[in-house]
Design an enzyme around this catalytic site. Structure first.
Site, short mmCIF file in Angstrom:
data_model
loop_
_atom_site.label_atom_id
_atom_site.label_comp_id
_atom_site.label_asym_id
_atom_site.label_seq_id
_atom_site.Cartn_x
_atom_site.Cartn_y
_atom_site.Cartn_z
N TYR A 40 -2.74 -2.06 7.50
CA TYR A 40 -3.84 -2.99 7.79
C TYR A 40 -4.02 -3.16 9.35
O TYR A 40 -3.27 -2.91 9.96
CB TYR A 40 -3.42 -4.21 7.14
N ARG B 58 0.97 -0.94 -0.07
CA ARG B 58 0.08 0.09 0.15
C ARG B 58 0.96 1.23 -0.03
O ARG B 58 0.85 1.97 0.94
CB ARG B 58 -1.02 0.17 1.19
N SER C 15 -8.03 -1.34 -3.53
CA SER C 15 -8.60 -0.16 -3.45
C SER C 15 -9.80 0.25 -4.54
O SER C 15 -10.73 0.48 -4.26
CB SER C 15 -7.59 1.04 -3.54
N GLN D 176 -0.08 2.93 -5.77
CA GLN D 176 -1.46 3.18 -5.90
C GLN D 176 -2.20 3.11 -7.26
O GLN D 176 -3.26 2.53 -7.03
CB GLN D 176 -1.52 4.81 -5.61
N ASP E 147 -3.57 -0.69 -7.55
CA ASP E 147 -3.88 -1.09 -6.30
C ASP E 147 -5.60 -1.80 -6.52
O ASP E 147 -6.24 -0.79 -6.31
CB ASP E 147 -3.94 0.02 -5.10
P1 NAD Z 1 -9.57 -3.68 4.66
O1 NAD Z 1 -10.28 -3.99 3.67
O2 NAD Z 1 -8.21 -4.69 5.16
O3 NAD Z 1 -10.18 -3.38 6.24
C1 NAD Z 1 -11.38 -2.77 6.26
C2 NAD Z 1 -11.48 -1.97 7.61
O4 NAD Z 1 -11.88 -2.74 8.55
C3 NAD Z 1 -9.98 -1.40 8.07
O5 NAD Z 1 -10.08 -0.06 8.15
C4 NAD Z 1 -9.54 -1.86 9.38
O6 NAD Z 1 -8.81 -1.12 10.20
C5 NAD Z 1 -11.22 -2.45 9.88
N1 NAD Z 1 -11.27 -3.23 10.92
C6 NAD Z 1 -10.56 -4.40 10.98
N2 NAD Z 1 -11.02 -4.85 12.19
C7 NAD Z 1 -11.91 -4.23 12.91
C8 NAD Z 1 -12.86 -3.96 13.98
N3 NAD Z 1 -12.66 -5.11 14.67
N4 NAD Z 1 -13.56 -3.16 14.26
C9 NAD Z 1 -13.69 -2.14 13.27
N5 NAD Z 1 -13.20 -2.13 12.06
C10 NAD Z 1 -12.11 -3.03 12.00
O7 NAD Z 1 -8.75 -2.11 4.37
P2 NAD Z 1 -8.61 -1.43 3.47
O8 NAD Z 1 -9.67 -0.71 2.90
O9 NAD Z 1 -7.80 -2.25 2.40
O10 NAD Z 1 -7.50 -0.35 3.68
C11 NAD Z 1 -6.38 -0.76 4.53
C12 NAD Z 1 -5.40 0.22 4.83
O11 NAD Z 1 -4.67 0.72 3.73
C13 NAD Z 1 -5.99 1.65 5.02
O12 NAD Z 1 -5.21 2.42 6.40
C14 NAD Z 1 -5.95 2.37 3.97
O13 NAD Z 1 -5.95 3.89 4.17
C15 NAD Z 1 -4.70 1.90 3.54
N6 NAD Z 1 -4.53 2.37 2.07
C16 NAD Z 1 -3.35 2.94 1.80
C17 NAD Z 1 -3.07 3.11 0.34
C18 NAD Z 1 -1.89 3.83 -0.23
O14 NAD Z 1 -1.27 4.49 0.59
N7 NAD Z 1 -1.43 3.42 -1.46
C19 NAD Z 1 -4.10 2.69 -0.56
C20 NAD Z 1 -5.15 2.01 -0.30
C21 NAD Z 1 -5.54 1.97 1.20
#
Ligand code: NAD
Length: 374
Positions: free
Chosen positions: A230, A119, A130, A124, A127
Site C-alpha cells: 500500500y 495482500r 481486489s 488472493q 481478496d
Molecule cells: P489502493 O486502492 O489502496 O490505492 C490505489 C493506488 O493509489 C495505489 O496504487 C497507490 O499507490 C496509489 N496512490 C496513493 N497515493 C497516490 C498519489 N499521491 N498519487 C498517485 N497515486 C497514489 O491500492 P490497491 O489497488 O488496493 O493495491 C494496493 C497494493 O496491493 C498494490 O501494490 C497491489 O499490487 C497490491 N496487491 C497485492 C495483491 C496480492 O499480492 N495478493 C493483491 C492485490 C493487490
C-alpha cells in the site's frame, strides 16, 4: 450450521454476499442456507434460483437471526437488533470505522472484515478489495466513455478523422490497472501516475505511458516504497513536483480516472479546481476515491456535477453498478474465507487465531474490539 443471507439495506447497495452458485456449495457442505426474499434480485439472482439449489427463502428476521450471517456491508442498527449475541458476521465491515466496530462488539458479534486480509498469495482468492476494485476500474471507464461526447478510438472515416481520446489515470493499484486495460481496449491513448515505483513496469506492459516523477531524497524514495504493497503519504516536496507533472497532462486530457488511495486516510487531492478549469469543456473526470473525499477538489461524493464544462462523476459505489458480477466474485471470496473458519458440516464457527488471514480479519469477539492495528 444455519447461515443467513440478508437483503442489503444500505442505500444503492445492489450486491449480495451469496449467489445461487455459492449457496449450492455451502448446502453441499451440510449447512442450512436461509436467504432473505429478494436478497439477490438486484444482482440477477431470484428467490427461485436460490430455492432451486436447496436454500430456504425467509424474511429478514430469520436471515439475520442465524449463527453465521454473510453480508456485503456492515449491518444497520436495526439489522443488528435481529442478530444473536455470539453470532458470526462476515462482510466488508470497514476496519477503519471505529464506531461501527464498537457497535458490533457491543452486540456480542464475532465480526470478520474481509478488507483487512493481508495482500499475500494465500489470501488472493478471498481478496475483496481486489475483486471489487477490478470491477470499479472497468466501470469507471465505461461511465467515462458514456459521458464523453466523442469517440475513444481514433477513427478514419470518409467524413473525416477522429482523434483518439487522451485518458489520464491517477493511482495505479488494482482499479487503475483495470481502468488502463479497459481504456486501451476502447482505443484511448493513456498516461498514468502513481507514487509506487514498481507500478511503472505494469503501466508500460499494458501499453500506457508512466508519468515519471523521480525521487530526489531518501525520504521520498522510502515513502514511495509504501508498506504491505500500500502507498504511504508522500513528502510534500514530491507531491508538489507530481502536481506540476499531472497538471500538464490533465490540461490535455479528455478523460481523467482517479483511483489514488492511502488506507485509513482521506484520499490525496491530486486534481485542483484550477486543473479542472484548464480542461476542455466536454471532458470527463471519474473520481473513484469519491467515498474517501475524492482525488479531485470539485468532486461531490455520490453525485455527478458539471464544473467549468467538465463532467465530474463522484459515484461512491461503482461495483454496485455491476451487481451480478460484483456479487459473483465477492461471493466466491466469501466462500473461500469460510474454508478457514467454517469447515465442512461444522456445527459452529472456528476462530483459528494462528491463521494470519483469520487473525487480520477478526474485528470483534466476546464483546471486545480485536482489530489489529495496520
Ligand atoms: P489502493 O486502492 O489502496 O490505492 C490505489 C493506488 O493509489 C495505489 O496504487 C497507490 O499507490 C496509489 N496512490 C496513493 N497515493 C497516490 C498519489 N499521491 N498519487 C498517485 N497515486 C497514489 O491500492 P490497491 O489497488 O488496493 O493495491 C494496493 C497494493 O496491493 C498494490 O501494490 C497491489 O499490487 C497490491 N496487491 C497485492 C495483491 C496480492 O499480492 N495478493 C493483491 C492485490 C493487490
Amino acid at each position: 450450521m444455519r447461515i443467513g443471507v440478508p437483503l442489503e439495506t444500505a442505500t444503492g447497495e445492489t450486491r449480495v454476499a451469496v449467489t445461487p452458485e455459492t449457496a449450492k456449495k455451502l448446502i453441499s457442505q451440510g449447512h442450512r442456507l436461509l436467504v432473505q426474499s429478494g436478497a439477490g434480485v438486484a444482482a440477477a439472482a431470484s428467490d427461485a434460483a436460490y430455492a432451486a439449489v436447496g436454500a430456504e427463502v425467509v424474511d429478514a428476521r430469520a436471515a439475520l437471526g442465524c449463527d453465521l450471517v454473510l453480508k456485503v456491508r456492515s449491518p444497520s442498527a436495526q439489522e443488528l437488533e435481529h442478530m444473536q449475541r455470539g453470532a458470526t458476521l462476515v462482510g466488508m465491515l470497514n476496519p477503519f470505522d471505529a464506531e461501527g466496530l464498537q457497535r458490533l462488539a457491543a452486540a456480542g458479534i464475532t465480526a470478520f472484515a474481509l478488507e483487512a486480509a493481508p495482500r499475500t498469495t494465500r489470501a488472493q482468492s478471498m481478496d475483496v478489495l481486489s475483486s471489487q476494485a477490478n470491477i470499479a476500474g472497468y466501470k469507471a471507464v465505461i461511465i467515462a466513455a458514456d459521458r464523453y461526447q466523442k469517440f475513444f478510438p481514433m477513427l478514419m472515416t470518409a467524413a473525416g478523422t477522429v482523434k483518439a481520446a487522451r485518458v489520464v489515470i491517477l493511482g495505479v493499484g488494482v482499479a487503475g490497472l483495470q481502468a488502463i486495460a479497459t481504456a486501451k481496449r476502447l482505443g484511448a491513448v493513456i498516461e498514468a501516475s502513481d507514487v509506487r515505483p514498481s507500478v511503472k513496469e505494469q503501466v508500460e506492459s499494458l501499453g500506457a505511458k508512466f508519468i515519471d516523477v523521480p525521487y530526489e531524497t531518501a525520504d521520498e524514495k522510502d515513502a514511495a516504497e509504501g508498506v504491505g504493497g500500500y502507498a504511504r503519504p508522500m513528502p510534500e516536496s514530491w507531491l508538489t513536483r507530481q502536481r506540476a507533472e499531472v497538471a500538464k497532462r490533465v490540461a490535455l486530457a479528455d478523460v481523467v480516472i482517479s483511483t489514488a488511495l492511502i488506507p485509513g486516510r482521506p484520499a490525496p487531492k491530486l486534481v485542483s479546481a484550477e486543473m479542472v478549469q484548464s480542461m476542455r469543456p466536454g471532458s470527463v473526470i471519474v473520481d473513484l476515491a469519491a467515498a474517501n473525499g475524492g482525488n479531485c477538489a470539485l468532486t461531490v461524493p455520490g453525485q455527478t456535477a458539471v464544473q467549468h464544462g467538465v463532467t465530474i462523476v463522484g459515484e461512491t459505489n461503482l461495483p454496485a453498478l455491476v451487481a451480478a458480477d460484483a456479487s459473483a466474485l465477492y461471493a466466491r471470496n466469501v466462500l473461500d474465507f469460510l474454508k478457514l473458519i467454517c469447515p465442512k458440516e461444522a456445527a459452529a464457527v472456528n476462530v483459528p487465531l494462528d491463521d494470519d488471514i483469520v487473525a487480520a480479519c477478526l474485528m470483534s469477539r466476546n464483546g471486545q474490539i480485536t482489530r489489529r492495528s495496520t
